[in-house]
Enzyme design. Structure first.
Site, PDB file in Angstrom:
ATOM      1  N   GLU A  45       0.969  -1.047   0.069  1.00 58.97           N
ATOM      2  CA  GLU A  45      -0.082   0.086   0.046  1.00 58.97           C
ATOM      3  C   GLU A  45       0.893   1.229   0.243  1.00 58.97           C
ATOM      4  O   GLU A  45       0.677   2.244  -0.611  1.00 58.97           O
ATOM      5  CB  GLU A  45      -0.807   0.061   1.251  1.00 58.97           C
ATOM      6  CG  GLU A  45      -1.771   1.009   1.593  1.00 58.97           C
ATOM      7  CD  GLU A  45      -2.311   1.492   2.822  1.00 58.97           C
ATOM      8  OE1 GLU A  45      -2.385   2.644   3.144  1.00 58.97           O
ATOM      9  OE2 GLU A  45      -2.103   0.640   3.708  1.00 58.97           O
ATOM     10  N   ASP A  49       0.685   3.905  -3.297  1.00 63.96           N
ATOM     11  CA  ASP A  49       0.311   5.145  -3.190  1.00 63.96           C
ATOM     12  C   ASP A  49       1.367   6.165  -3.964  1.00 63.96           C
ATOM     13  O   ASP A  49       0.955   7.062  -4.588  1.00 63.96           O
ATOM     14  CB  ASP A  49       0.236   5.625  -1.764  1.00 63.96           C
ATOM     15  CG  ASP A  49       0.163   6.978  -1.308  1.00 63.96           C
ATOM     16  OD1 ASP A  49      -1.033   7.532  -1.849  1.00 63.96           O
ATOM     17  OD2 ASP A  49       0.811   7.687  -0.832  1.00 63.96           O
ATOM     18  N   ASP A 118      -7.218   0.895   0.218  1.00 67.54           N
ATOM     19  CA  ASP A 118      -5.418   0.770   0.831  1.00 67.54           C
ATOM     20  C   ASP A 118      -5.275  -0.414  -0.116  1.00 67.54           C
ATOM     21  O   ASP A 118      -4.161  -0.611  -0.558  1.00 67.54           O
ATOM     22  CB  ASP A 118      -5.483   0.029   2.145  1.00 67.54           C
ATOM     23  CG  ASP A 118      -5.622   1.292   3.171  1.00 67.54           C
ATOM     24  OD1 ASP A 118      -5.382   2.430   2.730  1.00 67.54           O
ATOM     25  OD2 ASP A 118      -5.723   0.985   4.303  1.00 67.54           O
ATOM     26  N   GLU A 121      -4.403   0.579  -3.656  1.00 69.87           N
ATOM     27  CA  GLU A 121      -3.018   0.754  -3.845  1.00 69.87           C
ATOM     28  C   GLU A 121      -1.984  -0.081  -3.930  1.00 69.87           C
ATOM     29  O   GLU A 121      -0.885  -0.341  -4.736  1.00 69.87           O
ATOM     30  CB  GLU A 121      -2.631   1.910  -2.631  1.00 69.87           C
ATOM     31  CG  GLU A 121      -3.438   3.362  -2.977  1.00 69.87           C
ATOM     32  CD  GLU A 121      -3.430   4.045  -1.636  1.00 69.87           C
ATOM     33  OE1 GLU A 121      -3.392   5.398  -1.630  1.00 69.87           O
ATOM     34  OE2 GLU A 121      -2.888   3.665  -0.282  1.00 69.87           O
TER      35      GLU A 121
END
Length: 227
Positions: A45, A49, A118, A121
């Site tokens: 995650e 991102d 989450d 990502e």
């Protein structure tokens, strides 16, 4: 390792087949399901991102070569925030393949905005690690689709926009209050009010306090600017 039929179908939905299927399995594994022999998706995650941020930065610069940083920043935020990731996750039914512990399953984890965002990502990071940046970029742009081209020219967070409106008129920042909360613990519904120093107010209802605050701020700002 071999992927389950569900994860194979999920690969079809994202348009990418993993050479290292363990990366996909890790991407859909929530911390509530992790074990000494199964990693969760938190590190992925973190990476995803950043990959998503670079993809959207490049895309926005390419699509509007004359935009200033002040114009690009709110558009960027609108495309990478958790709500946007969760919306895409819902489009590809990511919730159906999440690996969750019993407590998260019982509390509706497959529909939770934070978990979906989450995991989205993490999937981006998994594709990046399994292939390369260009492959991850192509997948992101395909899944985000028209969101990139249709993002509002002024995509400021409604709460920020309302606060700026108030400050420009020498008012204190808007105040938010919880009017009510209903629904079960795993799927609460919040009604939030926003009030300005001058007395104008609105309220809105949503599945999280943050979304309800944003909706209330947006409704009030639209009323004020159309008056």
């Amino acid at each position: 390792m071999k992927l389950s039929a569900e994860l194979k179908a999920f690969q079809g939905r994202i348009g990418y087949d993993f050479k290292q299927p363990e990366l996909l399995l890790r991407a859909v594994t929530h911390s509530s399901k992790s074990s000494p022999t199964r990693e969760d998706n938190q590190r992925l995650e973190f990476l995803g991102d950043r990959v998503l941020g670079l993809v959207m930065s490049e895309a926005l610069l390419e699509r509007d070569k004359g935009a200033s940083e002040g114009q690009l920043a709110p558009r960027f935020n609108a495309l990478v925030r958790k709500e946007a990731c969760a919306d895409v996750a819902k489009d590809i039914d990511l919730g159906a393949v999440l690996k969750l512990g019993r407590s998260e399953q019982m509390s509706g984890g497959r529909r939770k905005l934070a978990l979906l965002g989450d995991a989205m990502e993490a999937v981006i990071a998994a594709v990046y690690l399994d292939a390369d940046f260009e492959t991850a970029k192509a997948m992101v742009l395909r899944l985000w689709g028209s969101r990139v081209d249709s993002v509002d020219a002024d995509a400021r967070d409604p709460k920020t926009a309302l606060q700026e409106w108030a400050q420009a008129r020498k008012q204190t920042p808007p105040s938010y209050a919880e009017v009510s909360r209903s629904g079960p613990d795993h799927a609460p519904v919040f009604t939030i009010s926003v009030t300005l120093q001058s007395g104008e107010s609105e309220q809105a209802t949503a599945a999280s306090k943050r979304l309800a605050q944003q909706a209330a701020a947006k409704t009030l700002l639209e009323r004020l600017t159309q008056a």
